[in-house]
Design a protein around this motif. Structure first.
Motif, PDB file in Angstrom:
ATOM      1  N   MET A   1      25.854 -36.742  11.176  1.00  0.00           N
ATOM      2  CA  MET A   1      24.985 -37.415  10.197  1.00  0.00           C
ATOM      3  C   MET A   1      24.914 -36.611   8.899  1.00  0.00           C
ATOM      4  O   MET A   1      24.938 -37.166   7.795  1.00  0.00           O
ATOM      5  CB  MET A   1      23.579 -37.574  10.793  1.00  0.00           C
ATOM      6  CG  MET A   1      22.658 -38.378   9.922  1.00  0.00           C
ATOM      7  SD  MET A   1      23.189 -40.096   9.820  1.00  0.00           S
ATOM      8  CE  MET A   1      21.928 -40.772   8.764  1.00  0.00           C
ATOM      9  N   LYS A   2      24.828 -35.331   9.056  1.00  0.00           N
ATOM     10  CA  LYS A   2      24.756 -34.475   7.878  1.00  0.00           C
ATOM     11  C   LYS A   2      26.037 -34.567   7.072  1.00  0.00           C
ATOM     12  O   LYS A   2      26.036 -34.540   5.844  1.00  0.00           O
ATOM     13  CB  LYS A   2      24.508 -33.032   8.336  1.00  0.00           C
ATOM     14  CG  LYS A   2      24.306 -32.066   7.181  1.00  0.00           C
ATOM     15  CD  LYS A   2      23.989 -30.682   7.721  1.00  0.00           C
ATOM     16  CE  LYS A   2      23.792 -29.706   6.565  1.00  0.00           C
ATOM     17  NZ  LYS A   2      23.501 -28.325   7.059  1.00  0.00           N
ATOM     18  N   ARG A   3      27.182 -34.713   7.812  1.00  0.00           N
ATOM     19  CA  ARG A   3      28.446 -34.831   7.122  1.00  0.00           C
ATOM     20  C   ARG A   3      28.496 -36.104   6.281  1.00  0.00           C
ATOM     21  O   ARG A   3      28.999 -36.106   5.146  1.00  0.00           O
ATOM     22  CB  ARG A   3      29.570 -34.843   8.160  1.00  0.00           C
ATOM     23  CG  ARG A   3      30.948 -34.695   7.508  1.00  0.00           C
ATOM     24  CD  ARG A   3      32.076 -34.958   8.477  1.00  0.00           C
ATOM     25  NE  ARG A   3      31.787 -34.458   9.826  1.00  0.00           N
ATOM     26  CZ  ARG A   3      32.536 -34.721  10.877  1.00  0.00           C
ATOM     27  NH1 ARG A   3      33.617 -35.485  10.735  1.00  0.00           N
ATOM     28  NH2 ARG A   3      32.225 -34.255  12.073  1.00  0.00           N
ATOM     29  N   TYR A   4      28.030 -37.241   6.799  1.00  0.00           N
ATOM     30  CA  TYR A   4      28.014 -38.511   6.046  1.00  0.00           C
ATOM     31  C   TYR A   4      27.125 -38.422   4.809  1.00  0.00           C
ATOM     32  O   TYR A   4      27.427 -38.954   3.751  1.00  0.00           O
ATOM     33  CB  TYR A   4      27.549 -39.654   6.956  1.00  0.00           C
ATOM     34  CG  TYR A   4      28.561 -40.004   8.020  1.00  0.00           C
ATOM     35  CD1 TYR A   4      29.863 -40.392   7.662  1.00  0.00           C
ATOM     36  CD2 TYR A   4      28.230 -39.944   9.369  1.00  0.00           C
ATOM     37  CE1 TYR A   4      30.782 -40.708   8.644  1.00  0.00           C
ATOM     38  CE2 TYR A   4      29.149 -40.267  10.342  1.00  0.00           C
ATOM     39  CZ  TYR A   4      30.432 -40.653   9.978  1.00  0.00           C
ATOM     40  OH  TYR A   4      31.340 -40.959  10.946  1.00  0.00           O
ATOM     41  N   TRP A   5      25.978 -37.771   5.015  1.00  0.00           N
ATOM     42  CA  TRP A   5      25.070 -37.640   3.864  1.00  0.00           C
ATOM     43  C   TRP A   5      25.697 -36.789   2.757  1.00  0.00           C
ATOM     44  O   TRP A   5      25.568 -37.105   1.569  1.00  0.00           O
ATOM     45  CB  TRP A   5      23.741 -37.023   4.328  1.00  0.00           C
ATOM     46  CG  TRP A   5      22.818 -36.737   3.189  1.00  0.00           C
ATOM     47  CD1 TRP A   5      22.528 -35.538   2.649  1.00  0.00           C
ATOM     48  CD2 TRP A   5      22.103 -37.696   2.435  1.00  0.00           C
ATOM     49  NE1 TRP A   5      21.662 -35.670   1.604  1.00  0.00           N
ATOM     50  CE2 TRP A   5      21.376 -37.027   1.453  1.00  0.00           C
ATOM     51  CE3 TRP A   5      21.995 -39.102   2.507  1.00  0.00           C
ATOM     52  CZ2 TRP A   5      20.550 -37.667   0.546  1.00  0.00           C
ATOM     53  CZ3 TRP A   5      21.170 -39.725   1.609  1.00  0.00           C
ATOM     54  CH2 TRP A   5      20.460 -39.020   0.622  1.00  0.00           C
ATOM     55  N   LEU A   6      26.407 -35.756   3.123  1.00  0.00           N
ATOM     56  CA  LEU A   6      27.079 -34.919   2.136  1.00  0.00           C
ATOM     57  C   LEU A   6      28.174 -35.708   1.403  1.00  0.00           C
ATOM     58  O   LEU A   6      28.315 -35.634   0.172  1.00  0.00           O
ATOM     59  CB  LEU A   6      27.688 -33.697   2.844  1.00  0.00           C
ATOM     60  CG  LEU A   6      28.422 -32.695   1.931  1.00  0.00           C
ATOM     61  CD1 LEU A   6      27.476 -32.118   0.892  1.00  0.00           C
ATOM     62  CD2 LEU A   6      29.037 -31.579   2.782  1.00  0.00           C
ATOM     63  N   PHE A   7      28.949 -36.525   2.155  1.00  0.00           N
ATOM     64  CA  PHE A   7      29.999 -37.351   1.533  1.00  0.00           C
ATOM     65  C   PHE A   7      29.401 -38.370   0.559  1.00  0.00           C
ATOM     66  O   PHE A   7      29.909 -38.590  -0.541  1.00  0.00           O
ATOM     67  CB  PHE A   7      30.793 -38.059   2.636  1.00  0.00           C
ATOM     68  CG  PHE A   7      31.851 -38.982   2.111  1.00  0.00           C
ATOM     69  CD1 PHE A   7      33.035 -38.480   1.575  1.00  0.00           C
ATOM     70  CD2 PHE A   7      31.663 -40.365   2.153  1.00  0.00           C
ATOM     71  CE1 PHE A   7      33.992 -39.334   1.087  1.00  0.00           C
ATOM     72  CE2 PHE A   7      32.614 -41.206   1.655  1.00  0.00           C
ATOM     73  CZ  PHE A   7      33.788 -40.703   1.127  1.00  0.00           C
ATOM     74  N   SER A   9      26.501 -38.180  -1.076  1.00  0.00           N
ATOM     75  CA  SER A   9      25.974 -37.524  -2.277  1.00  0.00           C
ATOM     76  C   SER A   9      27.097 -37.104  -3.217  1.00  0.00           C
ATOM     77  O   SER A   9      26.977 -37.175  -4.447  1.00  0.00           O
ATOM     78  CB  SER A   9      25.130 -36.309  -1.879  1.00  0.00           C
ATOM     79  OG  SER A   9      25.916 -35.364  -1.175  1.00  0.00           O
ATOM     80  N   GLN A  10      28.229 -36.701  -2.667  1.00  0.00           N
ATOM     81  CA  GLN A  10      29.372 -36.336  -3.510  1.00  0.00           C
ATOM     82  C   GLN A  10      29.924 -37.557  -4.256  1.00  0.00           C
ATOM     83  O   GLN A  10      30.290 -37.474  -5.434  1.00  0.00           O
ATOM     84  CB  GLN A  10      30.466 -35.693  -2.659  1.00  0.00           C
ATOM     85  CG  GLN A  10      30.114 -34.293  -2.162  1.00  0.00           C
ATOM     86  CD  GLN A  10      31.163 -33.739  -1.248  1.00  0.00           C
ATOM     87  OE1 GLN A  10      31.991 -34.481  -0.700  1.00  0.00           O
ATOM     88  NE2 GLN A  10      31.144 -32.416  -1.034  1.00  0.00           N
ATOM     89  N   CYS A  11      29.995 -38.700  -3.569  1.00  0.00           N
ATOM     90  CA  CYS A  11      30.474 -39.938  -4.215  1.00  0.00           C
ATOM     91  C   CYS A  11      29.547 -40.339  -5.351  1.00  0.00           C
ATOM     92  O   CYS A  11      30.011 -40.722  -6.452  1.00  0.00           O
ATOM     93  CB  CYS A  11      30.576 -41.068  -3.194  1.00  0.00           C
ATOM     94  SG  CYS A  11      31.919 -40.843  -2.017  1.00  0.00           S
ATOM     95  N   ILE A  12      28.236 -40.263  -5.130  1.00  0.00           N
ATOM     96  CA  ILE A  12      27.272 -40.626  -6.177  1.00  0.00           C
ATOM     97  C   ILE A  12      27.426 -39.688  -7.369  1.00  0.00           C
ATOM     98  O   ILE A  12      27.383 -40.111  -8.535  1.00  0.00           O
ATOM     99  CB  ILE A  12      25.844 -40.580  -5.622  1.00  0.00           C
ATOM    100  CG1 ILE A  12      25.657 -41.672  -4.556  1.00  0.00           C
ATOM    101  CG2 ILE A  12      24.832 -40.755  -6.740  1.00  0.00           C
ATOM    102  CD1 ILE A  12      25.840 -43.077  -5.084  1.00  0.00           C
ATOM    103  N   THR A  13      27.618 -38.414  -7.085  1.00  0.00           N
ATOM    104  CA  THR A  13      27.782 -37.427  -8.165  1.00  0.00           C
ATOM    105  C   THR A  13      29.023 -37.731  -8.994  1.00  0.00           C
ATOM    106  O   THR A  13      29.004 -37.684 -10.234  1.00  0.00           O
ATOM    107  CB  THR A  13      27.886 -36.015  -7.577  1.00  0.00           C
ATOM    108  OG1 THR A  13      26.695 -35.732  -6.809  1.00  0.00           O
ATOM    109  CG2 THR A  13      28.018 -34.978  -8.686  1.00  0.00           C
TER     110      THR A  13
END
Length: 383
Positions: A1-7, A9-13
């Motif tokens: 789950m943490k991995r998906y959230w990191l991905f 946030s990177q896309c939004i950035t």
């Protein structure tokens, strides 16, 4: 789950960074689609670059030539005679002020302006209005009613100047622009093509060699510019053929080559000096050629010639021995084909300088020595 959230946030950035770059460097990309307050989506084209005009656009020559085309306003003061004896005793005659509008072209940084003679003829005051809004009083350097040209001068700094073209390069079918101030509405640009070259026998001017165009020319365009697709001056608009007073697709301009010759004479002498011999010419028809027993073309190469129907008493032609009924076939070694050519060739002669004129008279040719006089100035009616 943490991995998906990191991905995520990177896309939004990355998307925000891309949006920021586009908004900074290419904001027009974001305006291609706009949503109005009522929810309707509108599509809007991006702003065009000045260097990427649509194919066929004539904005470049128009922008190049237009600043050098001016509007000309004239006024004439006339005395109106009061016919009422009592009123005249107390008030006298009254002054009436009438005005006219036309166009002109700035041809030198010193402020010289070419226009038509009929635009400024008899004017008491002449005002020139530039495309940038500046105004100046103009002085007449000289006029030439025979070609309907006039040269003015104004005193202003940093004047836009038109580039003179090469009229010999102009061909029928070439695109041209007419720039002037029709009906006083303000500077106007119209487009068309060259319909014909070398138009004459129109009865407009004494010396005619017009460029004919279907670019819209209306009253007020007189003296304005006819330019090519490079923005170079090809002619001075001077007249239209019209049954209604408005444009009918047949307009005429004086070639810039003629305007240059007239301008040089006006600058040098204040007038144009032309040769004159004092005859009444008529074009030679085949019937007249047969009656005068001119050699047939099959037997001898013979120019068409011009019949002289009248000779001014004590004029240059009469003193040279030219008689009514003579056929002038050469002037100064140049063949004469029609009345227009005769007028042009005689006009080019230097007044006071003797030259040879070849005539056909009663089955034979004669070479007469003729000394032309200076052509009298003729006033043309306003158009």
């Amino acid at each position: 789950m943490k991995r998906y959230w990191l991905f995520f946030s990177q896309c939004i950035t990355v998307l925000l960074a891309a949006w920021f770059v586009v908004a900074t460097l290419k904001p027009e990309w974001l305006r291609s689609a706009q949503r109005s307050a009522d929810g309707m989506t509108l599509l809007q084209a991006p702003a065009a670059s000045p260097l990427s005009r649509a194919a066929g656009s004539l904005s470049a020559p128009a922008q190049k030539a237009s600043p050098a085309v001016v509007s000309i306003s004239t006024s004439k003061n006339r005395t109106s005679r009061n016919t009422d004896p009592w009123s005249r005793f107390f008030e006298g005659d009254t002054e009436e002020n009438t005005g006219g509008l036309g166009s002109g072209v700035i041809v030198s940084p010193e402020g010289h302006i070419l226009t038509n003679n009929h635009v400024v003829e008899d004017a008491d005051d002449i005002e020139v209005i530039l495309a940038d809004g500046r105004r100046a009083a103009a002085k007449v350097i000289g006029t030439d009613p025979d070609t309907d040209l006039a040269l003015l001068k104004i005193q202003l700094d940093k004047l836009p100047v038109i580039v003179l073209g090469q009229p010999q390069d102009l061909q029928v079918g070439d695109v041209v622009l007419a720039i002037g101030n029709p009906f006083g509405v303000g500077q106007t640009v119209t487009s068309g093509i060259v319909s014909a070259l070398g138009r004459s026998h129109l009865g407009i001017n004494t010396f005619e060699n017009f460029i004919q165009t279907d670019a819209a020319i209306n009253p007020g365009n007189s003296g304005g510019a006819l330019v090519d697709v490079h923005g170079h001056l090809m002619g001075i608009n001077t007249a239209i053929y019209s049954r209604s007073g408005g444009n009918m697709g047949i307009g005429f301009a004086i070639p810039v080559s003629t305007a240059q010759q007239v301008m040089q004479d006006l600058l040098k002498n204040g007038k144009v000096s032309r040769g004159w011999i004092g005859v009444e010419p008529q074009d030679l028809t085949p019937e007249l050629a047969e009656s005068f027993q001119l050699p047939a073309a099959g037997k001898q190469a013979w120019p068409q010639g011009v019949v002289i129907t009248g000779v001014l008493q004590n004029g240059p032609a009469a003193k040279a021995g030219i008689r009514p009924g003579d056929v002038i076939v050469q002037v100064a070694g140049q063949n004469v084909g029609n009345v227009s050519e005769l007028l042009t060739q005689v006009a080019s002669l230097q007044p006071g300088t003797t030259t040879d004129v070849k005539v056909w008279r009663r089955h034979g040719e004669l070479v007469l020595r003729l000394t032309p006089s200076e052509r009298p100035t003729q006033r043309k009616p306003n158009r």
